[in-house]
Structure formats: structure tokens, C-alpha cells
Scaffold this active site. Structure first.
Site, short mmCIF file in Angstrom:
data_model
loop_
_atom_site.label_atom_id
_atom_site.label_comp_id
_atom_site.label_asym_id
_atom_site.label_seq_id
_atom_site.Cartn_x
_atom_site.Cartn_y
_atom_site.Cartn_z
N SER A 83 63.08 31.43 74.58
CA SER A 83 63.92 32.62 74.74
C SER A 83 63.03 33.86 74.71
CB SER A 83 64.93 32.71 73.58
OG SER A 83 65.57 33.97 73.58
N TYR A 97 67.28 32.22 64.39
CA TYR A 97 67.21 31.81 65.81
C TYR A 97 65.89 32.28 66.43
CZ TYR A 97 68.21 31.46 70.81
OH TYR A 97 68.13 31.17 72.15
P1 NAP Z 1 75.36 26.36 76.16
O1 NAP Z 1 76.11 26.96 77.29
O2 NAP Z 1 75.89 26.53 74.79
O3 NAP Z 1 75.15 24.79 76.44
C1 NAP Z 1 74.46 24.05 75.48
C2 NAP Z 1 74.15 22.68 76.00
O4 NAP Z 1 73.37 22.00 75.00
C3 NAP Z 1 75.39 21.84 76.23
O5 NAP Z 1 75.16 20.99 77.33
C4 NAP Z 1 75.49 21.03 74.93
O6 NAP Z 1 76.11 19.76 75.12
C5 NAP Z 1 74.05 20.81 74.62
N1 NAP Z 1 73.81 20.50 73.22
C6 NAP Z 1 74.14 21.23 72.12
N2 NAP Z 1 73.74 20.58 71.01
C7 NAP Z 1 73.16 19.43 71.43
C8 NAP Z 1 72.57 18.34 70.76
N3 NAP Z 1 72.49 18.29 69.42
N4 NAP Z 1 72.10 17.31 71.49
C9 NAP Z 1 72.18 17.33 72.86
N5 NAP Z 1 72.72 18.34 73.55
C10 NAP Z 1 73.20 19.37 72.83
O7 NAP Z 1 73.85 26.88 76.09
P2 NAP Z 1 72.99 27.81 77.09
O8 NAP Z 1 73.42 29.22 76.90
O9 NAP Z 1 72.99 27.21 78.43
O10 NAP Z 1 71.55 27.68 76.41
C11 NAP Z 1 70.70 26.58 76.71
C12 NAP Z 1 69.30 26.82 76.12
O11 NAP Z 1 68.79 28.07 76.59
C13 NAP Z 1 69.25 26.89 74.60
O12 NAP Z 1 68.05 26.30 74.13
C14 NAP Z 1 69.21 28.38 74.31
O13 NAP Z 1 68.62 28.69 73.07
C15 NAP Z 1 68.39 28.87 75.49
N6 NAP Z 1 68.60 30.27 75.83
C16 NAP Z 1 69.81 30.69 76.27
C17 NAP Z 1 70.01 32.03 76.60
C18 NAP Z 1 71.31 32.55 77.09
O14 NAP Z 1 71.48 33.79 77.12
N7 NAP Z 1 72.26 31.70 77.49
C19 NAP Z 1 68.92 32.92 76.47
C20 NAP Z 1 67.70 32.46 76.00
C21 NAP Z 1 67.55 31.13 75.70
P3 NAP Z 1 77.63 19.48 74.66
O15 NAP Z 1 78.46 20.43 75.44
O16 NAP Z 1 77.86 18.05 74.99
O17 NAP Z 1 77.69 19.78 73.20
#
Ligand code: NAP
Length: 250
Positions: free
Chosen positions: A142, A155
């Protein structure tokens, strides 16, 4: 020939959000993709259906990647389906922003057990399956890794840890022809950031307004960068942090 023809990729947390988009983009370049999910079977099945409808190859595999036994099962199923591995995208992660006064051991372990320990154990299993041709490991970190946010100490610390792990493992795994890079998104509109109220609320508006490219990110903005890091186009790049944030600096 597409950039990833003949390659096999595991994307953790690919039932929605950034992970789902990365799975779709890797498959569009010819990779066979393992779409991992924790609980959203319908979401993972929909990602697989989208990929296969376009002639791509994918399977959905359930597994909580904060648990060692589930990680072992994830790679056993990958081996059974495709016999090898070339690309790992460590995307599964949770974000729970809390100020100092509300931090608890539970809050700390929930995020560190998945974002850091889970990423390490997943990488450990993946490396056993990556053969002599080598591979690419992409750690979804991130912008808060290099630029931590107030009210998000835990985080931010998980993602700074991910960036340190990337540099350490790039040195360790280079001799096995395995590249390791961090891909660091700024704010991206996903199911997770929408539910948390980040994407559409005042925070999202502020980030969009102060981002040089004038908006917050979309999952495909990250997926195209992931394809670059997965492919031979980035063959001489390892141990790096690639910030994909439209020029945002906080
Ligand atoms: P999201 O929409 O909340 O989706 C999370 C995904 O991770 C879902 O597919 C969920 O599966 C899965 N997941 C959660 N816990 C898990 C576990 N214990 N084992 C396996 N899968 C798991 O998240 P996102 O916003 O796309 O973020 C994805 C990544 O990008 C994260 O690492 C986050 O820190 C990083 N990130 C995001 C942003 C942002 O603004 N969105 C910015 C910087 C970094 P289920 O639905 O089956 O639970």
C-alpha cells in the site's frame, strides 16, 4: 502469443476487489489462474466464469491464507490442477484503521496474522512449487507502507513490513530466478473500501481532489501494473516498490 501464455498464477483474495481484477488481467494474458477466496464462493465462482467465458483458464480454491493448513491445501490443489507455479500475487489483506487509544492485541494480530504472517507462509509454500524456470512474486502492499497514515498505525505497519519482506526475499530468492516486488496502491474503489466508507465518503473525495491524476484508483489500474510485474517485461526488476496511486503522496 500473450505475455503470460503457459504460466500458472495463484492470486490470494481474488473473489472481489483488486485481487479479482488481477486474476482477470493475468488470465487475459494467457495465465492459468487459481482464484483463492476465504468465504465468498459466489464471488470467486463469478471471477472464474468471467475468465472461462473469454476462453481463459481458472479454478476457484477456498482457503484462509492466515492459516497454515489452508495454505498447504491451496498449493496442493494448485499442483493437482496445473502441476506447477510461476506467479504468486499475495493480495489477500485486511485494513482496519484505528487510532492509538483503541488498538488492542486482537486488532494487531488480526491484521498482522493475515497481511504479514499469512503472506510469508503463502510465499514459503509457493516457492516449493516454483520450478527451475523461476517466477514472480507480487506483494500487494500500500501507499501507506512508505507513507504511513495517522490513525492507522497497525495497518501501516503491516504494509511497511510487507515492503521490508519484499526486499529481503528478493535477495534470498534471486538465485532461484524468483523475482519479488511490492505493488503499492493508493486508495482504490473496491468492495472493501466501499464498505469501510473510504471510497465514496469525504476521505475518498479528498484523496481524489489531491491526486495529480484527479481521481481515486480503480482495480484495473492495479491489475495492469500486476501484469507488468508478472511478465518478462519486468524481468530485470526485483526487490522494488512500485507505487500505483495516480501520483498521490498521502
Ligand atoms: P476487498 O475488496 O476487501 O477484498 C478482499 C479480498 O481478500 C476478498 O477476495 C476476500 O475474500 C479476501 N480475503 C480476506 N481475508 C482473507 C483470508 N484470510 N484468506 C484469503 N482471502 C481473504 O479488498 P481490496 O480493497 O481489494 O484490497 C486488496 C489488497 O489491496 C489488500 O491487501 C489491501 O491491503 C490492499 N490495498 C487496498 C487498497 C484500496 O484502497 N482498496 C489500497 C492499498 C492497498 P472473501 O470475500 O472470500 O472473504
Amino acid at each position: 502469443m500473450s505475455k503470460l501464455t503457459g504460466k500458472v498464477a495463484v492470486v490470494t483474495g481474488a473473489s472481489k476487489g483488486i485481487g479479482a481484477s488481477i486474476a482477470e488481467y493475468l488470465a487475459a494474458e494467457g495465465a492459468s489462474v487459481v482464484v483463492n477466496y476465504a468465504s465468498s464462493k459466489a464471488g470467486a465462482d463469478a471471477v472464474v466464469a468471467k475468465i472461462t467465458a473469454k476462453g481463459g483458464k481458472a479454478i476457484a480454491v477456498q482457503g484462509d491464507v492466515s492459516k497454515a493448513e489452508d495454505i498447504t491445501k491451496l498449493f496442493a490443489e494448485t499442483r493437482q490442477a496445473y502441476g506447477k507455479l510461476n506467479i504468486l500475487v499475495n493480495n489477500a489483506g485486511i485494513y482496519d484503521f484505528q487510532p492509538l487509544e483503541t488498538i488492542t492485541a486482537e486488532h494487531f494480530h488480526k491484521q498482522f496474522d493475515l497481511n504479514v504472517l499469512g503472506l510469508l507462509l503463502t510465499t514459503q509454500e509457493a516457492v516449493k512449487l516454483i520450478g527451475a524456470e523461476g517466477g514472480s512474486i507480487i506483494n500487494i502492499s500500500s501507499l501507506v507502507g512508505p507513507m504511513p497514515l495517522p490513525n492507522a498505525a497497525v495497518y501501516s505497519a503491516t504494509k511497511a513490513s510487507v515492503d521490508a519482506i519484499t526486499v529481503s526475499l528478493a535477495g534470498e530468492l534471486g538465485p532461484k530466478k524468483i523475482r519479488v516486488n511490492s505493488l503499492n496502491p493508493g486508495l482504490v474503489e473496491t468492495e472493501g473500501t466501499t464498505t469501510a466508507g473510504f471510497a465514496q465518503g469525504d476521505f475518498g473525495k479528498h484523496v481524489g481532489a489531491t491526486t495529480p491524476l484527479g481521481r481515486i484508483g480503480q482495480p484495473q489500474d492495479i491489475a495492469t501494473a500486476a501484469v507488468f510485474l508478472a511478465s518478462d517485461d519486468s524481468g530485470w526488476i526485483t526487490g522494488q516498490t512500485l507505487v500505483a496511486a495516480g501520483g498521490a503522496r498521502q
